[in-house]
Each structure stands twice: as structure tokens, then as C-alpha cells.
Design a protein around this motif. Sequence first.
Motif, short mmCIF file in Angstrom:
data_model
loop_
_atom_site.label_atom_id
_atom_site.label_comp_id
_atom_site.label_asym_id
_atom_site.label_seq_id
_atom_site.Cartn_x
_atom_site.Cartn_y
_atom_site.Cartn_z
N LEU A 186 0.69 -1.42 0.30
CA LEU A 186 -0.46 -0.10 -0.07
C LEU A 186 0.56 1.07 0.09
CD1 LEU A 186 -2.72 0.72 0.00
CD2 LEU A 186 -2.89 1.15 2.38
N ARG A 219 4.19 1.12 -1.49
CA ARG A 219 4.96 1.16 -2.27
C ARG A 219 6.62 0.57 -1.48
NH1 ARG A 219 2.22 4.25 -7.35
NH2 ARG A 219 -0.01 3.13 -7.27
N GLU A 255 4.67 12.16 -3.34
CA GLU A 255 4.60 10.18 -2.54
C GLU A 255 3.34 9.98 -1.22
OE1 GLU A 255 8.35 9.16 -2.37
OE2 GLU A 255 8.62 8.44 -3.85
N ASP A 314 -0.39 11.07 -2.47
CA ASP A 314 -0.69 10.23 -3.03
C ASP A 314 -1.51 9.06 -2.20
OD1 ASP A 314 -0.78 11.62 -5.12
OD2 ASP A 314 1.69 10.22 -5.66
N TYR A 315 -0.34 8.28 -0.88
CA TYR A 315 -0.59 7.62 -0.78
C TYR A 315 -1.60 7.51 0.47
CZ TYR A 315 4.24 5.99 -1.70
OH TYR A 315 5.90 6.03 -1.93
N ARG A 367 -4.19 9.62 -0.01
CA ARG A 367 -5.16 9.14 -0.14
C ARG A 367 -5.84 7.93 -1.04
NH1 ARG A 367 -8.07 13.77 -0.40
NH2 ARG A 367 -9.69 11.91 -0.44
N ARG A 368 -4.42 7.33 -1.19
CA ARG A 368 -5.20 6.36 -1.68
C ARG A 368 -5.69 5.23 0.16
NH1 ARG A 368 -0.80 4.19 -2.71
NH2 ARG A 368 -0.25 5.01 -4.90
N ASN A 373 -8.59 6.30 0.48
CA ASN A 373 -10.43 5.83 -0.58
C ASN A 373 -10.49 4.61 -0.57
OD1 ASN A 373 -10.45 8.18 -1.94
ND2 ASN A 373 -9.35 7.84 -3.28
N GLU A 374 -8.76 3.73 -0.53
CA GLU A 374 -8.91 2.44 -0.23
C GLU A 374 -9.29 1.20 0.80
OE1 GLU A 374 -5.80 0.63 -1.92
OE2 GLU A 374 -5.81 1.99 -3.99
N GLU A 375 -8.51 2.50 1.73
CA GLU A 375 -9.18 1.48 3.00
C GLU A 375 -10.22 2.03 4.36
OE1 GLU A 375 -6.52 -0.13 5.35
OE2 GLU A 375 -5.73 -1.57 3.16
#
Length: 306
Positions: free
Chosen positions: A120, A122, A171, A174-175, A177-178, A181-183
Amino acid sequence: MTSPVIELQSLTKKIGSKTIVDGLTFQVMPGEVFGFLGPNGAGKTTTIRMMVGLMSITDGEVKIRGHSVRNEFEQAMVHVGAIVENPEFYGFMSGYQNLVHFARMMPDVGQERIDEVVQLVRLENRIQDKVKTYSLGMRQRLGVAQAILHRPSVLVLDEPTNGLDPEGIRELRDYLRRLANEEGIAVIVSSHLLSEMELMCDRVAIIQNGRLLDVRSFKNVLTESETVEVRFEVNELAQALDMLTDDMTARVDDSELVVTLPNRRQAIAELNARLVKAGIGVYGIRTQIKTLEEQFLEVTRGNRIV
């Protein structure tokens, strides 16, 4: 309707006769990146420390998933991941070994979850390297991975971009936001980098002298009662001015027509149609929106974050 992950209710902190945080009230929802802005000394870090139980609460309440931080501390903290100041790790161990070490302190966190958070953020290509070889940006990513190992409902980060270069800041943005959104994690971030907060956050709370001045959303559309400035690039400025209605005002700036309209969508479409019908060439339309920095200085009356 989804219930808030974290609620501040008249949160207050006094040290002696001085009030550091004065009656803060707001909510943060699941999957939201929520920014926390204020000049130095406004009470941001004090508020965050009370949220995560690192500082006692004088008055008011913090509730996380309905659990009081004051009265149900352990039940509330189960839902929290946090990085306050800089993340610390064992430098002689690899990133993976550090995560395994932290995972042993938490129930139901196995190898599968460790691998999941590594991907997640990266870090899969460097997770077996010793942490002492990591850059500051990589340490921040590892810190986020450690903070979300136990699948928290809220992630609290105090000035997470400090010391990062522009690439590292992007970076991290972006993490986060991810993650949201994803969790579905609610992410609360304090920062002095206004431009980054504008790119990262769904909403921001602005505080000054320990008081909440405003909560601003970046997703709101202007209502019909509000006005907006729109720049029209046209080939006939004088003729275009004659197309304005009584509820519009305009000025010429840098060979463009800047029109103040009563709302954003309908009025723009109507004026554009009127210009085209009159045979005026419209080459571009741009809405002028105040930046977060302009809004911040407007609300705080010029006090700067330094």
C-alpha cells in the motif's frame, strides 16, 4: 448516513490561567482527508495530543467510534493510528523486521497484513533493507505502514511533510489519498504547507488562538446566493461588455473580460450562449477561485503560518 469516525465536542485545554484550546467542535467522516491549519501557537499540536491521549483534556470530549478518550481510553485508541513528530524505528533492523516487531504488540496482525501495508505504501522493493539506509521519505512511508497495521479507523499525522523534498511530499500525499479511498480511513493531517493541504484534503479546519474560525470544504459548489469571478477570452471586448445583464459586473484585465456572476454554472452558460449568438468569438473561460492561502489569510486577517 455514515456516522463520524472522530468527534470533538467543546474540546478545551487550559494550562494555569491560559486557555490553549478553546471549545473546538468538529467531526471527521470515514474516507475523508481532513486538514488542520493555524498559525504557530494556534493550538494544533495540543489538540492532536489530546485526540490521541498524549495530553489530558481540561474540558469537553473527544469521541472515536463513539468511545470517549477520557473515559474509555483503551476502547478509543484501538481505532487510532498516529505519527506525532517523527516516526522512530530500529535502524539496525530491516523495515520488514520493524513491522513484524510492531505486529507482535497487536492482536490479529499477521504476515498477510504486513505484506498488504508494505504494498500500500509501495516499499516492497526496499522493505528488506536496514532502516538506517532509508531516506526521510521512506521512513515516513514506513511510519504510515506501522500506524495502519491494525486497520485503524482514523490516522492522525502531525506535520508529516516536515523535512521532505517535493518528491517525498507528493508521494506522501498520494499514499494518504489512497489510504482514504481504498481503506476508508479518516486521515487527519496538520501542516504549514498550504498548497499541499489544498491538494491533499477534502476539508480543512482553520484555528487561531485555540478557537475554530471556520471549516472549509474543497468539494462544495457555489450556491446561487454566492458570486464568482469568471475570465472570458474573447475577440471583441467592447461588444462583449454590452452583453452583460444588470446583475453582472465586469472589468478588463490583461485583454480578458473578468465578469462577476451571481453563480457558477447557470450564469456562465447563459452568458457564453449570449456572446456566441452575438457573433463574438469565445476562446476560453476560466473560473477564478480563491486559493487556500488566500482563504486562510482572509479568515485569520493576515496572520501567517511561518
